[in-house]
Scaffold this active site. Structure first.
Site, mmCIF file in Angstrom:
data_model
loop_
_atom_site.group_PDB
_atom_site.id
_atom_site.type_symbol
_atom_site.label_atom_id
_atom_site.label_comp_id
_atom_site.label_asym_id
_atom_site.label_seq_id
_atom_site.Cartn_x
_atom_site.Cartn_y
_atom_site.Cartn_z
ATOM 1 N N HIS A 125 -6.625 -31.699 18.507
ATOM 2 C CA HIS A 125 -6.959 -33.080 18.866
ATOM 3 C C HIS A 125 -8.095 -33.555 17.957
ATOM 4 C CE1 HIS A 125 -5.341 -33.181 23.282
ATOM 5 N NE2 HIS A 125 -4.531 -32.499 22.477
ATOM 6 N N GLU A 183 -10.880 -34.969 18.626
ATOM 7 C CA GLU A 183 -12.226 -34.611 19.094
ATOM 8 C C GLU A 183 -12.578 -33.167 18.748
ATOM 9 O OE1 GLU A 183 -10.510 -37.193 22.525
ATOM 10 O OE2 GLU A 183 -9.732 -35.912 20.928
ATOM 11 N N CYS A 239 -9.251 -36.128 26.714
ATOM 12 C CA CYS A 239 -8.477 -35.387 27.709
ATOM 13 C C CYS A 239 -9.378 -34.298 28.307
ATOM 14 C CB CYS A 239 -7.247 -34.777 27.047
ATOM 15 S SG CYS A 239 -7.634 -33.365 25.974
ATOM 16 N N CYS A 251 -10.650 -31.726 25.655
ATOM 17 C CA CYS A 251 -11.676 -32.269 24.769
ATOM 18 C C CYS A 251 -12.978 -32.525 25.517
ATOM 19 C CB CYS A 251 -11.165 -33.533 24.097
ATOM 20 S SG CYS A 251 -9.803 -33.189 22.954
#
Length: 153
Positions: free
Chosen positions: A57, A59, A87, A90
């Site tokens: 992801h 992040e 999410c 993260c």
């Protein structure tokens, strides 16, 4: 209480540019930048498809880059800008990295972990709490996401 800073839109625009890169390799257009003392120290976009990695992801990748820049995993005093609400995975990484503040664009009503669905970033039972500001350039972030998914339908 969350505070909106004048440079929030500037850094969110950089995150939106990162997000546009993700769509070029069929990843969901989410971008992220990590800022320390007014300077970008890490930036990334989603790379789950290109890396075949469920943890890639924006992040997570930006946090890794920021840690390399600062020379350690504690990202004290940093601000993370992300085009989509983090999410749970993260949010956990953000909390573990000791990020001071998260600024996100669009809320994620399905898996948002900065207040939309759950909020571990500000849970008083946990060791570290993160200041959260949502909705910065949300319409731009949503337009980017909608465009990506509309093209695939």
């Amino acid at each position: 209480m969350t505070r909106v800073f004048p440079r929030d839109e500037h850094f969110m625009r950089l995150a939106l540019r990162e997000a546009a890169e993700a769509a070029q390799h069929d990843d969901v257009p989410v971008g992220c930048v990590v800022v320390h003392e007014g300077e970008v120290i890490g930036s990334a976009h989603n790379e789950r498809e290109v890396r075949a990695d469920p943890t890639a992801h924006a992040e997570i990748l930006a946090l890794r880059a920021a840690a390399l820049t600062l020379g350690g995993w504690r990202l004290l005093g940093t601000v993370l800008y992300c085009t989509l609400e983090p999410c749970p995975m993260c949010a956990g990484a953000i909390q573990q990295a000791r990020v001071a503040r998260v600024v996100y664009g669009a809320p994620d009503q399905k898996v948002g972990a900065a207040g939309s669905v759950i909020n571990p970033l500000q849970d008083p039972r946990l060791l570290h709490r993160v200041e959260v500001q949502g909705g910065v350039l949300a319409s731009d972030a949503l337009a980017q996401l909608r465009g990506f998914f509309d093209d695939r339908r």
